[in-house]
Design a protein around this motif. Structure first.
Motif, mmCIF file in Angstrom:
data_model
loop_
_atom_site.group_PDB
_atom_site.id
_atom_site.type_symbol
_atom_site.label_atom_id
_atom_site.label_comp_id
_atom_site.label_asym_id
_atom_site.label_seq_id
_atom_site.Cartn_x
_atom_site.Cartn_y
_atom_site.Cartn_z
ATOM 1 N N ALA A 165 -12.559 24.064 -92.400
ATOM 2 C CA ALA A 165 -12.880 22.717 -91.892
ATOM 3 C C ALA A 165 -14.244 22.258 -92.402
ATOM 4 O O ALA A 165 -14.452 21.059 -92.633
ATOM 5 C CB ALA A 165 -12.857 22.720 -90.372
ATOM 6 N N PRO A 195 -12.848 18.457 -90.068
ATOM 7 C CA PRO A 195 -12.474 19.121 -88.806
ATOM 8 C C PRO A 195 -11.003 18.899 -88.455
ATOM 9 O O PRO A 195 -10.373 17.971 -88.959
ATOM 10 C CB PRO A 195 -13.385 18.456 -87.773
ATOM 11 C CG PRO A 195 -13.685 17.100 -88.339
ATOM 12 C CD PRO A 195 -13.728 17.281 -89.844
ATOM 13 N N LEU A 196 -10.499 19.791 -87.618
ATOM 14 C CA LEU A 196 -9.132 19.625 -87.112
ATOM 15 C C LEU A 196 -9.182 18.731 -85.873
ATOM 16 O O LEU A 196 -10.195 18.683 -85.173
ATOM 17 C CB LEU A 196 -8.552 20.999 -86.744
ATOM 18 C CG LEU A 196 -8.439 22.015 -87.886
ATOM 19 C CD1 LEU A 196 -7.853 23.334 -87.354
ATOM 20 C CD2 LEU A 196 -7.590 21.471 -89.031
ATOM 21 N N SER A 254 -3.525 17.131 -88.137
ATOM 22 C CA SER A 254 -4.842 17.036 -88.816
ATOM 23 C C SER A 254 -4.690 16.838 -90.319
ATOM 24 O O SER A 254 -5.662 16.524 -91.011
ATOM 25 C CB SER A 254 -5.628 18.322 -88.550
ATOM 26 O OG SER A 254 -5.821 18.487 -87.158
ATOM 27 N N TRP A 288 -9.319 27.222 -81.569
ATOM 28 C CA TRP A 288 -9.666 26.088 -82.457
ATOM 29 C C TRP A 288 -10.753 26.498 -83.458
ATOM 30 O O TRP A 288 -10.701 26.127 -84.644
ATOM 31 C CB TRP A 288 -10.104 24.882 -81.638
ATOM 32 C CG TRP A 288 -8.955 24.166 -80.989
ATOM 33 C CD1 TRP A 288 -8.668 24.082 -79.665
ATOM 34 C CD2 TRP A 288 -7.910 23.431 -81.670
ATOM 35 N NE1 TRP A 288 -7.519 23.368 -79.456
ATOM 36 C CE2 TRP A 288 -7.032 22.944 -80.676
ATOM 37 C CE3 TRP A 288 -7.641 23.148 -83.004
ATOM 38 C CZ2 TRP A 288 -5.906 22.186 -80.973
ATOM 39 C CZ3 TRP A 288 -6.515 22.385 -83.321
ATOM 40 C CH2 TRP A 288 -5.647 21.912 -82.311
ATOM 41 N N GLU A 321 -10.250 26.448 -87.470
ATOM 42 C CA GLU A 321 -11.140 25.670 -88.356
ATOM 43 C C GLU A 321 -11.792 26.554 -89.409
ATOM 44 O O GLU A 321 -11.951 26.177 -90.565
ATOM 45 C CB GLU A 321 -12.194 24.942 -87.516
ATOM 46 C CG GLU A 321 -11.601 23.795 -86.712
ATOM 47 C CD GLU A 321 -12.599 22.693 -86.424
ATOM 48 O OE1 GLU A 321 -13.813 22.954 -86.502
ATOM 49 O OE2 GLU A 321 -12.151 21.556 -86.157
#
Ligand code: APR
Length: 386
Positions: free
Chosen positions: A244, A249-250, A190, A235, A239
């Protein structure tokens, strides 16, 4: 006799065989397990030079990817360090360790090296004599014995070499009081950089492995099971901590590997006990905070190989006599930097004035890294160096 077919054992085996010294590697895992086990993947410039010097860098030259930036995300903002342009101007090479180990194994066997897979060393005996004995157990549990002039303990922190040390061995150790949930995601990176995020909820880390696989770390409550959180929770937490919402965002994907890592370090001293010598994790364990483990293992393997070749080929034991002191100098410098990284990335546990004082020191260190060129040069030199 070499115990263990990891980076330390296989670099050592390659160098000894290339010098015409007969050796055998005893490895408890299967060939497939050794060749596919995902571990580290950040090779320091010095490590690449060692592998190139001995003709062991073909795979990493073809498939390795240079890496020279790290990105810090903190409450006080985000900054990127192009460490490849700082300090000595050295870079990492990203090359999955399992690929390096597979390369080393292939070269070792092609050069006539001997290895016994699924053969576990149980104990090393008579290490203070000229013909130490290694008691082993094969895949069917059958006992056996091997003798050789020297035994190189490259079998990691839980191996037989450590278990067989005489009473005089000293183990310096530290539990850093921090646990990470190490994750392997089937997702492209990312960030273009190694990502370090500090957050009130805890540390989060991002390290590319291949264009399709990314390693993440999440600071995690000690003792919590690796499977306690769903993929979505993982996740979302990554983030949150990597901000994020501010930085994008990842790139999500399936989590294909999880492991809780309690950040501990230890160093054994001395690294030589008569005819038994330690290298790699068997010699000392370093936290993954600065990706030093595999790089130290390769460095120690080269130092040990040179010493053994001098002794076995020329009868010159000076290298062996100095082996421990030479390696410990590198080990302690790596440990010091790894400890500095742990303190930089993690808020102290607890509350009150003591904890808030240390956290302010931590933020001042980050600010100094953000603004001071001399601090950035120091960081780059130690981050990539060994
Ligand atoms: N008998 C035989 N083999 C053993 C035994 C035993 N009793 N115990 C462990 N082994 C084998 C393991 O299966 C493994 O293949 O020894 C090898 C040790 O390899 P590593 O753990 O990779 O250790 P090392 O070569 O020291 O490399 C250390 O590399 O894995 C990375 O970053 C990680 O710091 C670590 C570094």
């Amino acid at each position: 006799m070499i115990l263990g077919a990891g980076p330390a054992g296989l670099v050592l085996g390659n160098l000894l065989v290339a010098a015409g010294i007969d050796c055998v590697v005893l490895e408890r895992a299967s060939r497939d397990r050794v060749r596919t086990r995902a571990r580290a993947g950040f090779l320091a410039a010095h490590t690449v030079r060692i592998l190139e010097r001995h003709g062991l860098a073909e795979g990493l030259r073809r498939h390795g990817r240079p890496h020279a930036t790290c990105e810090f995300r903190t409450d006080d903002g985000r900054f990127v360090l192009d460490y490849g342009a700082l300090g000595r101007g050295e870079r990492h090479t990203v090359y999955p360790q399992q690929d390096l180990v597979a390369d080393l194994l292939g070269r070792y066997l092609a050069a006539g090296g001997r290895i016994r897979f699924e053969t576990e060393a149980v104990a090393v005996r008579d290490a203070d004599g000229p013909r130490p004995e290694v008691a082993v157990r094969d895949a069917e549990g059958r006992p056996g014995r091997w003798r050789s002039r020297y035994v190189a303990g490259c079998d990691g922190q839980h191996g037989a070499a450590r278990r067989s040390l005489p009473p005089g061995a000293v183990r310096h150790h530290r539990d850093h009081g921090v646990s990470w949930l190490g994750l392997l995601a089937e997702a492209p990176p990312s960030l273009d950089a190694v990502g370090y995020a500090t957050h009130t909820r805890g540390f989060a880390g991002h390290m590319a492995r291949t264009p399709e696989i990314t390693r993440y770390y999440l600071q995690y409550a000690p003792g919590r099971p690796a499977d306690a959180w769903s993929e979505e929770r993982i996740w979302d937490e990554l983030e949150l901590r990597m901000r994020a919402a501010e930085h994008g965002p990842l790139r999500r994907g399936r989590i294909v590997g999880r492991q809780v890592v309690d950040l501990r370090s230890d160093v054994l001293e001395p690294l030589r006990h008569g005819s038994l010598l330690l290298a790699g994790d068997a010699a000392g364990l370093i936290s993954p905070s600065a990706a030093k483990g595999a790089n130290l293992a390769v460095l120690e393997a080269e130092i040990l190989a040179e010493a053994l070749i001098d002794d076995l080929t020329h009868g010159d034991s000076v290298g062996l006599d100095r082996y421990s002191a030479r390696c410990l100098t590198h080990i302690w410098r790596a440990q010091e930097f790894s400890q500095w990284m742990i303190r930089l990335l993690h808020s102290p546990s607890g509350a009150g004035g003591e904890a808030s004082f240390h956290d302010s020191l931590r933020r001042a260190r980050i600010d100094s890294l953000r603004t001071s060129r001399s601090q950035q040069d120091w960081f780059a030199e130690h981050y990539v160096g060994v």
